[in-house]
Design a protein around this motif. Structure first.
Motif, PDB file in Angstrom:
ATOM      1  N   ALA A   1      13.775  -1.440  -8.034  1.00  0.00           N
ATOM      2  CA  ALA A   1      13.138  -0.313  -8.718  1.00  0.00           C
ATOM      3  C   ALA A   1      11.626  -0.325  -8.485  1.00  0.00           C
ATOM      4  O   ALA A   1      11.012   0.727  -8.252  1.00  0.00           O
ATOM      5  CB  ALA A   1      13.460  -0.358 -10.211  1.00  0.00           C
ATOM      6  N   LEU A   2      11.022  -1.512  -8.508  1.00  0.00           N
ATOM      7  CA  LEU A   2       9.584  -1.599  -8.263  1.00  0.00           C
ATOM      8  C   LEU A   2       9.236  -1.186  -6.837  1.00  0.00           C
ATOM      9  O   LEU A   2       8.271  -0.451  -6.603  1.00  0.00           O
ATOM     10  CB  LEU A   2       9.099  -3.029  -8.524  1.00  0.00           C
ATOM     11  CG  LEU A   2       9.074  -3.486  -9.987  1.00  0.00           C
ATOM     12  CD1 LEU A   2       8.783  -4.967 -10.082  1.00  0.00           C
ATOM     13  CD2 LEU A   2       8.059  -2.687 -10.785  1.00  0.00           C
ATOM     14  N   GLY A   3      10.027  -1.659  -5.865  1.00  0.00           N
ATOM     15  CA  GLY A   3       9.777  -1.285  -4.474  1.00  0.00           C
ATOM     16  C   GLY A   3       9.920   0.209  -4.252  1.00  0.00           C
ATOM     17  O   GLY A   3       9.118   0.821  -3.532  1.00  0.00           O
ATOM     18  N   LEU A   4      10.934   0.808  -4.868  1.00  0.00           N
ATOM     19  CA  LEU A   4      11.140   2.250  -4.735  1.00  0.00           C
ATOM     20  C   LEU A   4       9.967   3.025  -5.340  1.00  0.00           C
ATOM     21  O   LEU A   4       9.472   3.999  -4.748  1.00  0.00           O
ATOM     22  CB  LEU A   4      12.452   2.634  -5.418  1.00  0.00           C
ATOM     23  CG  LEU A   4      12.826   4.117  -5.419  1.00  0.00           C
ATOM     24  CD1 LEU A   4      13.018   4.625  -3.986  1.00  0.00           C
ATOM     25  CD2 LEU A   4      14.093   4.350  -6.235  1.00  0.00           C
TER      26      LEU A   4
ATOM     27  N   ALA B   1       2.135  -2.485 -13.312  1.00  0.00           N
ATOM     28  CA  ALA B   1       2.054  -2.783 -14.742  1.00  0.00           C
ATOM     29  C   ALA B   1       3.431  -2.821 -15.394  1.00  0.00           C
ATOM     30  O   ALA B   1       3.592  -3.379 -16.482  1.00  0.00           O
ATOM     31  CB  ALA B   1       1.176  -1.758 -15.446  1.00  0.00           C
ATOM     32  N   LEU B   2       4.434  -2.252 -14.732  1.00  0.00           N
ATOM     33  CA  LEU B   2       5.785  -2.250 -15.287  1.00  0.00           C
ATOM     34  C   LEU B   2       6.526  -3.551 -15.028  1.00  0.00           C
ATOM     35  O   LEU B   2       7.527  -3.843 -15.685  1.00  0.00           O
ATOM     36  CB  LEU B   2       6.602  -1.100 -14.669  1.00  0.00           C
ATOM     37  CG  LEU B   2       6.114   0.324 -14.922  1.00  0.00           C
ATOM     38  CD1 LEU B   2       6.895   1.293 -14.049  1.00  0.00           C
ATOM     39  CD2 LEU B   2       6.277   0.691 -16.384  1.00  0.00           C
ATOM     40  N   ALA B   3       6.079  -4.335 -14.049  1.00  0.00           N
ATOM     41  CA  ALA B   3       6.798  -5.536 -13.637  1.00  0.00           C
ATOM     42  C   ALA B   3       6.906  -6.530 -14.779  1.00  0.00           C
ATOM     43  O   ALA B   3       5.927  -6.785 -15.481  1.00  0.00           O
ATOM     44  CB  ALA B   3       6.120  -6.171 -12.434  1.00  0.00           C
ATOM     45  N   PRO B   4       8.078  -7.142 -14.975  1.00  0.00           N
ATOM     46  CA  PRO B   4       8.238  -8.096 -16.082  1.00  0.00           C
ATOM     47  C   PRO B   4       7.536  -9.427 -15.834  1.00  0.00           C
ATOM     48  O   PRO B   4       7.244 -10.145 -16.780  1.00  0.00           O
ATOM     49  CB  PRO B   4       9.758  -8.285 -16.174  1.00  0.00           C
ATOM     50  CG  PRO B   4      10.271  -7.935 -14.808  1.00  0.00           C
ATOM     51  CD  PRO B   4       9.353  -6.876 -14.276  1.00  0.00           C
ATOM     52  N   ASP B   5       7.254  -9.782 -14.570  1.00  0.00           N
ATOM     53  CA  ASP B   5       6.576 -11.042 -14.283  1.00  0.00           C
ATOM     54  C   ASP B   5       5.981 -10.998 -12.882  1.00  0.00           C
ATOM     55  O   ASP B   5       6.183 -10.036 -12.120  1.00  0.00           O
ATOM     56  CB  ASP B   5       7.534 -12.238 -14.421  1.00  0.00           C
ATOM     57  CG  ASP B   5       8.832 -12.034 -13.649  1.00  0.00           C
ATOM     58  OD1 ASP B   5       8.780 -11.528 -12.507  1.00  0.00           O
ATOM     59  OD2 ASP B   5       9.900 -12.381 -14.178  1.00  0.00           O
ATOM     60  N   ALA B   6       5.233 -12.064 -12.539  1.00  0.00           N
ATOM     61  CA  ALA B   6       4.552 -12.127 -11.252  1.00  0.00           C
ATOM     62  C   ALA B   6       5.546 -12.180 -10.098  1.00  0.00           C
ATOM     63  O   ALA B   6       5.303 -11.598  -9.025  1.00  0.00           O
ATOM     64  CB  ALA B   6       3.627 -13.339 -11.213  1.00  0.00           C
ATOM     65  N   ALA B   7       6.664 -12.886 -10.290  1.00  0.00           N
ATOM     66  CA  ALA B   7       7.664 -12.974  -9.224  1.00  0.00           C
ATOM     67  C   ALA B   7       8.236 -11.599  -8.885  1.00  0.00           C
ATOM     68  O   ALA B   7       8.469 -11.276  -7.713  1.00  0.00           O
ATOM     69  CB  ALA B   7       8.781 -13.927  -9.640  1.00  0.00           C
ATOM     70  N   SER B   8       8.457 -10.772  -9.894  1.00  0.00           N
ATOM     71  CA  SER B   8       8.972  -9.420  -9.657  1.00  0.00           C
ATOM     72  C   SER B   8       7.946  -8.574  -8.908  1.00  0.00           C
ATOM     73  O   SER B   8       8.311  -7.775  -8.035  1.00  0.00           O
ATOM     74  CB  SER B   8       9.338  -8.761 -10.984  1.00  0.00           C
ATOM     75  OG  SER B   8      10.373  -9.459 -11.636  1.00  0.00           O
ATOM     76  N   ARG B   9       6.667  -8.726  -9.251  1.00  0.00           N
ATOM     77  CA  ARG B   9       5.628  -7.978  -8.535  1.00  0.00           C
ATOM     78  C   ARG B   9       5.609  -8.350  -7.057  1.00  0.00           C
ATOM     79  O   ARG B   9       5.495  -7.482  -6.178  1.00  0.00           O
ATOM     80  CB  ARG B   9       4.264  -8.241  -9.174  1.00  0.00           C
ATOM     81  CG  ARG B   9       4.052  -7.549 -10.498  1.00  0.00           C
ATOM     82  CD  ARG B   9       2.606  -7.621 -10.938  1.00  0.00           C
ATOM     83  NE  ARG B   9       2.250  -8.969 -11.358  1.00  0.00           N
ATOM     84  CZ  ARG B   9       2.390  -9.422 -12.606  1.00  0.00           C
ATOM     85  NH1 ARG B   9       2.872  -8.618 -13.538  1.00  0.00           N
ATOM     86  NH2 ARG B   9       2.034 -10.649 -12.917  1.00  0.00           N
ATOM     87  N   LYS B  10       5.735  -9.623  -6.760  1.00  0.00           N
ATOM     88  CA  LYS B  10       5.723 -10.086  -5.375  1.00  0.00           C
ATOM     89  C   LYS B  10       6.947  -9.591  -4.617  1.00  0.00           C
ATOM     90  O   LYS B  10       6.839  -9.076  -3.493  1.00  0.00           O
ATOM     91  CB  LYS B  10       5.658 -11.613  -5.341  1.00  0.00           C
ATOM     92  CG  LYS B  10       5.562 -12.200  -3.944  1.00  0.00           C
ATOM     93  CD  LYS B  10       5.420 -13.711  -3.998  1.00  0.00           C
ATOM     94  CE  LYS B  10       5.316 -14.309  -2.589  1.00  0.00           C
ATOM     95  NZ  LYS B  10       5.183 -15.794  -2.655  1.00  0.00           N
ATOM     96  N   SER B  11       8.138  -9.720  -5.235  1.00  0.00           N
ATOM     97  CA  SER B  11       9.372  -9.273  -4.582  1.00  0.00           C
ATOM     98  C   SER B  11       9.393  -7.765  -4.419  1.00  0.00           C
ATOM     99  O   SER B  11       9.854  -7.252  -3.398  1.00  0.00           O
ATOM    100  CB  SER B  11      10.580  -9.735  -5.407  1.00  0.00           C
ATOM    101  OG  SER B  11      10.610 -11.138  -5.526  1.00  0.00           O
ATOM    102  N   GLY B  12       8.897  -7.027  -5.426  1.00  0.00           N
ATOM    103  CA  GLY B  12       8.873  -5.576  -5.326  1.00  0.00           C
ATOM    104  C   GLY B  12       7.956  -5.089  -4.224  1.00  0.00           C
ATOM    105  O   GLY B  12       8.260  -4.122  -3.522  1.00  0.00           O
ATOM    106  N   SER B  13       6.827  -5.784  -4.034  1.00  0.00           N
ATOM    107  CA  SER B  13       5.893  -5.392  -2.977  1.00  0.00           C
ATOM    108  C   SER B  13       6.533  -5.519  -1.602  1.00  0.00           C
ATOM    109  O   SER B  13       6.267  -4.711  -0.700  1.00  0.00           O
ATOM    110  CB  SER B  13       4.632  -6.255  -3.053  1.00  0.00           C
ATOM    111  OG  SER B  13       3.966  -6.060  -4.282  1.00  0.00           O
ATOM    112  N   LYS B  14       7.379  -6.526  -1.422  1.00  0.00           N
ATOM    113  CA  LYS B  14       8.039  -6.706  -0.126  1.00  0.00           C
ATOM    114  C   LYS B  14       9.021  -5.581   0.184  1.00  0.00           C
ATOM    115  O   LYS B  14       9.309  -5.313   1.360  1.00  0.00           O
ATOM    116  CB  LYS B  14       8.768  -8.049  -0.111  1.00  0.00           C
ATOM    117  CG  LYS B  14       7.847  -9.262  -0.163  1.00  0.00           C
ATOM    118  CD  LYS B  14       8.645 -10.558  -0.153  1.00  0.00           C
ATOM    119  CE  LYS B  14       7.721 -11.770  -0.185  1.00  0.00           C
ATOM    120  NZ  LYS B  14       8.481 -13.047  -0.207  1.00  0.00           N
ATOM    121  N   LEU B  15       9.535  -4.937  -0.864  1.00  0.00           N
ATOM    122  CA  LEU B  15      10.500  -3.841  -0.659  1.00  0.00           C
ATOM    123  C   LEU B  15       9.818  -2.478  -0.617  1.00  0.00           C
ATOM    124  O   LEU B  15      10.497  -1.460  -0.530  1.00  0.00           O
ATOM    125  CB  LEU B  15      11.544  -3.854  -1.779  1.00  0.00           C
ATOM    126  CG  LEU B  15      12.511  -5.046  -1.775  1.00  0.00           C
ATOM    127  CD1 LEU B  15      13.406  -5.014  -3.002  1.00  0.00           C
ATOM    128  CD2 LEU B  15      13.362  -5.045  -0.507  1.00  0.00           C
TER     129      LEU B  15
END
Length: 496
Positions: A85-88, A15-29
């Motif tokens: 930060a999202l991945g962490l 819910a903190l992610a600024p957009d869908a691309a950030s959610r996808k990239s954060g999940s990979k990390l």
């Protein structure tokens, strides 16, 4: 769990992610591979993430900041939070050993954390001093404030009168051709209301411009919205004078509150708190710092975080957080704003419970509030069964709120023991009482993916759902899965 409170869930992190691309990239990390030197403690999470260069990115998240979560990363991204930060946070929320409890915060992370928290403390102290007249500052000139209030009073009065004339011309000419006039006329009228310092009127006018292109039945919807706009303008003209407060704000800028003398003959003044509601709808709100300093406006309770939603409103991102007081049994709404491309700073984990002070803004319904002191960190919450009711209860609550505030779009309600039901043929859905014969239609603009997720969570069994009940139907935000038959698994809040 950690020494700093409950771990967030993956949904809360996303819910903190600024957009869908950030959610996808954060999940990979969200895997141990690229991380080293990671840990959690002292209300923070940190780690080193291997990137394409020789030097690992230093990432730290302040998860217990007084002003909400904070993020710092040495990567060049301009998004907050970034994918690192999202991945962490995803690693930490999943209980990964690589982000275990650490005895001490590394120096590079501690330097930023201490600086951020000290700045937050200074801002809080400055706000308290300003609200109480402390800090060595001279109080505002009451006479100058009165003159400014009267000036804005005259400006809004003129704007409301002009709007009434424009609505009269529109209705006299008929609504049938409104879809051929385009958006320019509405935008020009809205600009006139901005000039009159009545931003609330301007916002509603801009919404009118989109109705002629909204599909079949638009003339009826346009007429209904014009009627509400007329009611608001007349409500402001019926106010018996400017408010007693010498300083009000619109957004973050100082705005001078005012009201209008009756026009078109003598009429009875509006009673409070309806008069305050009209001022708020026009665009006048109470200064938040003064509100938090008023002991009569504050309520301390154990607040359950029901839901959080971000909406893109042009140049701003608006975040809405809904709460429910366990002792006071009162709903609350927190509003925060972020510039385009940046998520608002205020954030609370959905499903958590916190002991905190809320200060409620005056007006009908007393729904909107400002978050004051948090006495404890958020802890795992409970299913809001005590806050819920049937479909009939939800409609009654919305009807009562609408009586107090005719311009209300929706009201927060908790439905208990309901089952999601797709209506065939077509994409329509309902939430039906499991033990009754009443059902509440789901709003047509609700995403289908959220509804199918709700259905899969239910599995045909009744569950608890929080959302907004309005004239277009019910918009679900959060659901609690049915309790396990053996009672071993407590329901967990799931964002829809």
């Amino acid at each position: 769990m950690t020494g700093q409170g409950a771990r967030w869930t993956a949904d809360q992190v996303m819910a903190l992610a600024p957009d869908a691309a950030s959610r996808k990239s954060g999940s990979k990390l969200a895997a141990p591979g690229p991380w080293s030197g990671a840990g959690a403690g002292a209300g923070a999470v940190w780690g080193l993430c291997k990137g394409s260069g020789k030097t690992a990115y230093r990432t730290v998240v302040d998860i217990e900041g007084e002003e909400g979560p904070g993020y710092k990363c040495s990567c060049p991204s301009r998004k907050f939070p970034c994918k690192h930060a999202l991945g962490l946070l995803l690693l930490w929320s999943g209980g990964a050993e690589v982000v275990g409890a650490a005895p001490a915060v590394p120096d590079w992370a501690e330097e930023w954390l201490s600086g951020r928290r000290q700045r937050a403390e200074k801002r809080a102290a400055a706000g308290a001093d300003g609200a109480t007249g402390g800090g060595g500052k001279e109080p505002a000139d009451p006479e100058a404030a009165r003159r400014r209030a009267e000036k804005r009073h005259r400006s809004i009065t003129a704007g409301a009168g002009e709007l009434e004339q424009r609505l009269t011309d529109l209705l006299r000419g008929g609504l049938a051709g409104a879809d051929q006039r385009g958006y320019a006329a509405w935008d020009e009228t809205a600009a006139r209301m901005v000039d009159a310092q009545a931003r609330g009127l301007a916002d509603r006018i801009r919404e009118l411009g989109a109705i002629p292109a909204s599909g079949p039945g638009w003339p009826e919807r346009l007429l209904a919205e014009c009627a509400l706009l007329h009611l608001l303008a007349q409500g402001y003209l019926a106010l018996d004078g400017p408010p007693e407060e010498d300083a009000v704000r619109e957004g973050s800028a100082v705005r001078d509150g005012a009201a209008s003398e009756p026009a078109g003959g003598v009429r009875p003044p509006l009673p409070e708190p309806l008069a305050t509601t009209v001022r708020t709808r026009i665009g006048l709100t109470v200064d938040t710092a003064k509100l938090l300093a008023d002991p009569e406006a504050r309520q301390r309770d154990e607040w359950l975080v029901l839901a959080q939603r971000d909406t893109d409103e042009g140049k701003l991102t608006t975040r809405r957080i809904w709460l429910y007081g366990r002792r006071t049994r009162q709903p609350a709404l927190l509003l925060s704003f972020g510039a385009a491309g940046r998520t608002p700073q205020q954030w609370l984990p959905v499903g958590a419970s916190l002991d905190a002070d809320l200060a409620f803004y005056p007006g009908s319904g007393r729904l909107r509030a400002a978050l004051g002191e948090q006495h404890t960190p958020p802890v795992p919450g409970h299913e809001p069964v005590d806050a819920g009711g049937t479909v009939t209860d939800a409609l009654a609550a919305y009807g009562a709120a609408l009586c107090d505030d005719p311009w209300l779009d929706s009201w927060p309600v908790v439905l208990t023991n309901v089952v999601p039901v797709p209506v065939q043929p077509g994409p329509s859905w309902q939430l039906a009482d499991a033990d009754g014969d009443a059902a509440l239609p789901v709003a047509p603009d609700c995403g289908q993916s959220a509804l199918w997720r709700l259905l899969s969570l239910s599995g045909g069994a009744p569950l608890t759902v929080f959302g907004e009940c309005g004239h277009q139907g019910f918009v679900p935000h959060t659901a609690w899965a049915p309790t396990a038959a053996d009672g071993t698994a407590a329901p967990e809040a799931v964002l829809l």
